[in-house]
Design a protein around this motif. Structure first.
Motif, short mmCIF file in Angstrom:
data_model
loop_
_atom_site.label_atom_id
_atom_site.label_comp_id
_atom_site.label_asym_id
_atom_site.label_seq_id
_atom_site.Cartn_x
_atom_site.Cartn_y
_atom_site.Cartn_z
N GLY A 22 10.27 -10.70 3.59
CA GLY A 22 9.04 -11.31 4.06
C GLY A 22 7.81 -10.76 3.37
N TYR A 23 8.00 -9.94 2.39
CA TYR A 23 6.92 -9.38 1.60
C TYR A 23 7.51 -8.93 0.27
CZ TYR A 23 9.07 -5.25 3.64
OH TYR A 23 9.98 -4.32 4.05
N SER A 24 6.68 -8.44 -0.63
CA SER A 24 7.15 -8.06 -1.96
C SER A 24 8.07 -6.86 -1.87
CB SER A 24 5.95 -7.75 -2.86
OG SER A 24 6.38 -7.45 -4.16
N ALA A 25 9.34 -7.04 -2.21
CA ALA A 25 10.34 -5.97 -2.09
C ALA A 25 10.01 -4.83 -3.03
CB ALA A 25 11.73 -6.52 -2.40
N PRO A 26 9.97 -3.57 -2.54
CA PRO A 26 9.59 -2.44 -3.40
C PRO A 26 10.54 -2.23 -4.56
CG PRO A 26 10.42 -1.69 -1.27
CD PRO A 26 10.24 -3.17 -1.17
N GLU A 27 11.83 -2.61 -4.38
CA GLU A 27 12.80 -2.42 -5.46
C GLU A 27 12.49 -3.28 -6.68
OE1 GLU A 27 14.85 -1.81 -1.49
OE2 GLU A 27 13.47 -3.23 -2.40
N PHE A 28 11.73 -4.34 -6.48
CA PHE A 28 11.44 -5.25 -7.58
C PHE A 28 9.93 -5.30 -7.86
CE2 PHE A 28 15.42 -6.66 -5.73
CZ PHE A 28 16.21 -6.89 -6.84
N GLU A 90 1.12 -4.40 -6.99
CA GLU A 90 0.71 -3.22 -6.27
C GLU A 90 1.59 -3.06 -5.03
OE1 GLU A 90 -3.35 -3.41 -5.27
OE2 GLU A 90 -4.07 -3.45 -7.35
N PRO A 91 1.91 -1.81 -4.65
CA PRO A 91 2.69 -1.59 -3.44
C PRO A 91 1.98 -2.19 -2.23
CG PRO A 91 2.52 0.43 -4.73
CD PRO A 91 1.57 -0.56 -5.35
N LEU A 92 2.75 -2.74 -1.31
CA LEU A 92 2.17 -3.35 -0.12
C LEU A 92 1.58 -2.27 0.78
CD1 LEU A 92 1.96 -6.18 1.24
CD2 LEU A 92 3.94 -5.52 2.60
N SER A 93 0.41 -2.53 1.34
CA SER A 93 -0.24 -1.62 2.26
C SER A 93 -0.82 -2.43 3.40
CB SER A 93 -1.36 -0.84 1.56
OG SER A 93 -2.40 -1.74 1.16
N LEU A 94 -1.27 -1.74 4.45
CA LEU A 94 -1.90 -2.46 5.56
C LEU A 94 -3.14 -3.20 5.08
CD1 LEU A 94 -1.67 0.14 8.49
CD2 LEU A 94 -0.40 -2.01 8.26
N LEU A 95 -3.86 -2.60 4.12
CA LEU A 95 -5.06 -3.23 3.60
C LEU A 95 -4.73 -4.52 2.85
CD1 LEU A 95 -8.14 -2.91 3.34
CD2 LEU A 95 -7.74 -1.72 1.16
N SER A 96 -3.76 -4.45 1.94
CA SER A 96 -3.40 -5.65 1.17
C SER A 96 -2.73 -6.69 2.05
CB SER A 96 -2.49 -5.27 0.00
OG SER A 96 -1.27 -4.71 0.45
N LEU A 97 -1.96 -6.23 3.05
CA LEU A 97 -1.34 -7.18 3.98
C LEU A 97 -2.41 -7.89 4.80
CD1 LEU A 97 1.23 -8.37 5.23
CD2 LEU A 97 1.23 -6.46 6.85
N ASP A 197 6.84 -8.77 10.57
CA ASP A 197 7.92 -7.93 10.06
C ASP A 197 7.39 -6.92 9.04
OD1 ASP A 197 9.83 -9.14 11.64
OD2 ASP A 197 10.50 -10.54 10.08
N ALA A 198 6.44 -7.35 8.20
CA ALA A 198 5.86 -6.44 7.21
C ALA A 198 5.08 -5.33 7.91
CB ALA A 198 4.96 -7.22 6.26
N GLN A 199 4.37 -5.67 8.98
CA GLN A 199 3.63 -4.65 9.73
C GLN A 199 4.60 -3.62 10.33
OE1 GLN A 199 1.39 -7.38 12.28
NE2 GLN A 199 -0.52 -6.66 11.35
N ILE A 200 5.68 -4.09 10.90
CA ILE A 200 6.66 -3.17 11.48
C ILE A 200 7.22 -2.27 10.38
CG2 ILE A 200 8.90 -3.02 12.63
CD1 ILE A 200 8.20 -5.69 14.03
N HIS A 201 7.50 -2.85 9.22
CA HIS A 201 8.06 -2.07 8.10
C HIS A 201 7.07 -1.00 7.64
CE1 HIS A 201 10.02 -1.22 4.25
NE2 HIS A 201 8.84 -1.36 3.69
N LEU A 202 5.78 -1.34 7.54
CA LEU A 202 4.78 -0.40 7.06
C LEU A 202 4.44 0.67 8.10
CD1 LEU A 202 2.34 -2.90 5.29
CD2 LEU A 202 3.73 -1.17 4.15
#
Length: 288
Positions: A22-28, A90-97, A197-202
């Motif tokens: 549901g967001y940009s996967a860090p592995e890729f 860029e790595p996903l963050s609360l700010l970018s989300l 889901d991204a918020q929960i992950h972060l």
């Protein structure tokens, strides 16, 4: 395998991972620099024997003259334009989300919003509180739970030493206000689920408190009508995170009879939180 073929496979795997997360996967997050695989060695006999293409080439090979390149095509690889270079993410963050949420147009709710409401709270919270959706005041300010229900929620959380500025984060199932504060539809909730889901992950909260039936329905994928009492006072698992439920503060404002059972829910939640994080209240200061 050619470098271009490897890039195609990488992009396919990235798209599948992004869809799953549901967001940009860090592995890729960054595409490696691929190169062509070396050509397999030809058979030794083919290497040792000349391969004349016409009569002149055959004569040259027999007399020891170097083969003529007359008429042969010379292939050169065109430089890759800068715009075609592998993109970096860029790595996903609360700010970018939050920026993605504010720019979202995945469902019709965006058409009536004044502000999208990503969420508010500590970046490393002990608890993530999830409600249903923004109301009128939330839509005006772009912040969750700031109207009368939000003021009551703050008091409920303070009663068990939780504060949105210290050890708690507050979010909603949908990030835009439904018209007339109606419940969000399943389609609207599904359009926002990747953000939640991204918020929960972060945030990686130690526990989740769902307030109200709408939040619980979407978090646990409950179908059909159900009674909230069936789920109160119990512990559920959401992808490895303990989850409890209580009444939405708006329900307490409408019906004072719910306040006593809501207090029992909060005490139960606190007892479970102390089991997984005994020091969760460090830094909490009771406000008058």
């Amino acid at each position: 395998m050619k470098a271009q073929e490897k890039e195609t496979v990488f992009n396919l795997l990235k798209k599948a991972a992004d869809s799953l997360y549901g967001y940009s996967a860090p592995e890729f997050s960054t595409m490696p620099i691929f190169t062509d695989d070396p050509e397999p060695l030809a058979h030794a006999q083919e290497q040792n024997q000349p391969q004349p293409q016409d009569e002149k080439a055959t004569q040259d090979a027999m007399t020891g003259k170097p083969a003529s390149n007359e008429g042969a095509e010379t292939k050169t690889e065109a430089p890759v334009p800068a715009s075609d270079a592998p993109a970096t993410h860029e790595p996903l963050s609360l700010l970018s989300l939050g920026a993605k949420i504010r720019a979202c147009r995945n469902c019709p709710l965006c058409n009536g919003r004044t502000n999208a409401v990503p969420g508010q709270g500590a970046e490393k919270p002990a608890v993530l509180v999830i409600g249903e959706g923004p109301g009128e005041e939330e839509d005006k300010q772009g912040l969750p739970f700031v109207g009368p229900a939000g003021q009551l929620l703050d008091k409920m959380l303070a009663s068990i030493q939780l504060d949105r500025h210290v050890n708690c984060y507050i979010a909603n199932t949908v990030k835009c206000r439904p018209p007339y504060n109606r419940d969000p539809s399943p389609t609207e909730a599904a359009a926002c689920r990747a953000f939640l889901d991204a918020q929960i992950h972060l945030l990686k909260p130690r526990m989740i408190l769902a307030v109200g039936k709408v939040a619980l329905r979407n978090l646990l994928a409950i179908e059909g009508e159900f009674s909230l009492n069936k789920y109160r006072g119990k512990l559920f698992d959401l992808n490895g995170i303990p989850l409890c439920v209580t009444y939405h503060p708006s329900a307490l404002l409408r019906n004072a009879d719910f306040k006593r059972p809501a207090w029992e829910d909060l005490k139960f939640f606190k007892s479970k939180l102390l089991e997984v994080m005994p020091d969760y209240a460090d830094g909490f200061v009771q406000k008058n």
